[in-house]
Motif scaffolding. Structure first.
Motif, PDB file in Angstrom:
ATOM      1  N   ARG A 113       0.836  -1.212   0.000  1.00  0.00           N
ATOM      2  CA  ARG A 113       0.000   0.000   0.000  1.00  0.00           C
ATOM      3  C   ARG A 113       0.862   1.251   0.000  1.00  0.00           C
ATOM      4  N   ALA A 114       2.051   1.170   0.630  1.00  0.00           N
ATOM      5  CA  ALA A 114       2.933   2.336   0.688  1.00  0.00           C
ATOM      6  C   ALA A 114       3.731   2.538  -0.591  1.00  0.00           C
ATOM      7  N   GLN A 115       3.728   1.544  -1.473  1.00  0.00           N
ATOM      8  CA  GLN A 115       4.491   1.661  -2.710  1.00  0.00           C
ATOM      9  C   GLN A 115       3.868   2.682  -3.644  1.00  0.00           C
ATOM     10  N   GLN A 116       4.719   3.219  -4.510  1.00  0.00           N
ATOM     11  CA  GLN A 116       4.246   4.062  -5.601  1.00  0.00           C
ATOM     12  C   GLN A 116       3.954   3.178  -6.801  1.00  0.00           C
ATOM     13  N   GLY A 138       6.739  -3.414  -8.032  1.00  0.00           N
ATOM     14  CA  GLY A 138       7.851  -4.281  -7.696  1.00  0.00           C
ATOM     15  C   GLY A 138       7.471  -5.385  -6.734  1.00  0.00           C
ATOM     16  N   LEU A 139       8.345  -6.395  -6.669  1.00  0.00           N
ATOM     17  CA  LEU A 139       8.100  -7.554  -5.819  1.00  0.00           C
ATOM     18  C   LEU A 139       8.381  -7.221  -4.364  1.00  0.00           C
ATOM     19  N   ILE A 140       7.518  -7.732  -3.488  1.00  0.00           N
ATOM     20  CA  ILE A 140       7.663  -7.553  -2.044  1.00  0.00           C
ATOM     21  C   ILE A 140       7.895  -8.920  -1.420  1.00  0.00           C
ATOM     22  N   PHE A 141       8.866  -8.972  -0.512  1.00  0.00           N
ATOM     23  CA  PHE A 141       9.164 -10.223   0.174  1.00  0.00           C
ATOM     24  C   PHE A 141       8.978 -10.023   1.674  1.00  0.00           C
ATOM     25  N   ALA A 150       4.737 -10.937  -2.753  1.00  0.00           N
ATOM     26  CA  ALA A 150       3.529 -10.164  -3.025  1.00  0.00           C
ATOM     27  C   ALA A 150       3.800  -9.068  -4.047  1.00  0.00           C
ATOM     28  N   ARG A 151       2.698  -8.637  -4.718  1.00  0.00           N
ATOM     29  CA  ARG A 151       2.757  -7.514  -5.647  1.00  0.00           C
ATOM     30  C   ARG A 151       1.519  -6.637  -5.473  1.00  0.00           C
ATOM     31  N   GLY A 158      -4.633   4.080 -11.366  1.00  0.00           N
ATOM     32  CA  GLY A 158      -3.388   4.025 -10.599  1.00  0.00           C
ATOM     33  C   GLY A 158      -3.583   3.934  -9.105  1.00  0.00           C
ATOM     34  N   ALA A 159      -4.841   3.961  -8.631  1.00  0.00           N
ATOM     35  CA  ALA A 159      -5.103   3.890  -7.199  1.00  0.00           C
ATOM     36  C   ALA A 159      -4.844   2.469  -6.685  1.00  0.00           C
ATOM     37  N   PHE A 160      -4.554   2.383  -5.412  1.00  0.00           N
ATOM     38  CA  PHE A 160      -4.277   1.097  -4.789  1.00  0.00           C
ATOM     39  C   PHE A 160      -5.540   0.257  -4.768  1.00  0.00           C
ATOM     40  N   ALA A 161      -5.427  -0.999  -5.300  1.00  0.00           N
ATOM     41  CA  ALA A 161      -6.586  -1.877  -5.387  1.00  0.00           C
ATOM     42  C   ALA A 161      -6.438  -3.124  -4.527  1.00  0.00           C
TER      43      ALA A 161
END
Length: 334
Positions: free
Chosen positions: A156-159, A166-169, A186-187, A194-197
């Motif tokens: 959620r904090a990503q742009q 990008g990939l989150i571990f 996670a992705r 462009g809003a967080f879904a």
């Protein structure tokens, strides 16, 4: 009276006999000196050969453990990359279905289930909505809230970007009931604006890493371990028999903590093992792109067999040469 006179024997000793004893004493000194110098030279050369062989043995141990650590770190990164392909496919499919307004829970769950069967590198494939509630999944999951999880907050904090952010571990430690570690990939999901879904994530099985580790030989008392960035143990192969009644994983040694602080990308070192205090060669290495370390250890005795096979004949040869020098010097002197 003349008959009672006892002359000094040294006065009437022949000149050649009087000079023979000092000469004999002087004659053996060169032979003894030469034999001693040659023997010392042999000992020095043998000591140099011992030292060089010891250094070669240490270098072989470093090359071996370093090579294994590189191989394991690369294998883990490749396995994560394969799992990420499933995540990227799910994120693209979700965005496409949502943009066309045809996103159906039943069809999407079935699609996720098919994707899950295509890879042995993931256990689950699920989607969280923007509030962190499970909405879709490969096993028709219940609508649980996972909004408190670290990977969800990171997404959620990503742009938003071209790759979705990008990939989150995330490495989730075992709970109070003693469950195994959970490794999560996670992705971020985004709407058309462009809003967080939400988040699409997969659980990577820890036993998959154990199977990767089982492909290498680290001897009877060696080990391959995966650790977090703060050096908490995730999985070890082979699993130690004395891991404790509570199943708690052993803590990182002070030596490892010190080495990681000094060399955060990786290093080789030598130290006693915690389980039997025998000398071991270790190499730790960061898994590129992930907050993980692979540590490889193997007993020094496993590398000393060649050294022992080399040293034993050398010691025997040195002893034989010194004995021959002493015997030859004595024969020449005689």
């Amino acid at each position: 009276m003349i008959d009672d006179y006892d002359p000094d024997p040294t006065v009437y000793m022949p000149l050649a006999r009087r000079n023979s004893e000092p000469t004999a004493r002087r004659e053996w000194l060169p032979y003894a000196s030469a034999a001693t110098l040659l023997s010392l030279l042999i000992v020095v050369l043998a000591s140099l050969a011992f030292w060089l062989e010891t250094e070669r043995t240490r270098e072989r141990a470093i090359v071996y453990t370093d090579g294994i650590s590189q191989l394991m770190a690369r294998s883990i990164a490749e396995a994560f990359a394969k799992a990420d392909i499933q995540l990227q496919g799910a994120a693209l499919h979700y965005a496409d279905e949502q943009a066309r307004g045809t996103l159906d829970a039943g069809r999407f769950n079935a699609w996720l289930a098919r994707q899950r069967t295509l890879s042995r590198d993931i256990d689950e494939l699920q989607v969280l909505d923007a509030r962190g509630v499970v909405r879709y999944g490969s096993g028709n999951p219940e609508p649980l809230s996972l909004g408190y999880r670290e990977f969800f907050n990171a997404a959620r904090a990503q742009q938003a970007g071209a790759d979705g952010g990008g990939l989150i571990f995330a490495a989730l430690p075992p709970g109070a009931k003693g469950e195994a570690w959970e490794l999560v990939l996670a992705r971020r999901l985004t709407n058309s604006d462009g809003a967080f879904a939400g988040v699409v994530f997969a659980k990577f099985p820890v036993d998959r890493i154990a199977r990767i580790f089982s492909t290498v030989d680290v001897g009877d008392s060696g080990s391959v371990v995966l650790r977090t960035a703060d050096l908490r143990q995730i999985v070890q192969h082979p699993q130690p028999a004395d891991s404790g009644a509570d199943g708690a994983a052993p803590q990182a040694t002070p030596k490892l903590l010190e080495m990681v602080r000094s060399y955060p990308e990786g290093r080789s070192y030598q130290a006693p093992a915690e389980h039997d205090r025998s000398e071991h060669h270790y190499t730790f290495r960061r898994v590129a792109g992930y907050p993980l370390y692979v540590t490889v250890g193997r007993a020094a005795a496993d590398f000393s067999a060649n050294w022992q096979r080399t040293v034993a004949p050398l010691v025997a040869l040195c002893g034989l040469m010194i004995a021959l020098i002493l015997w030859g010097s004595w024969r020449i002197y005689r």
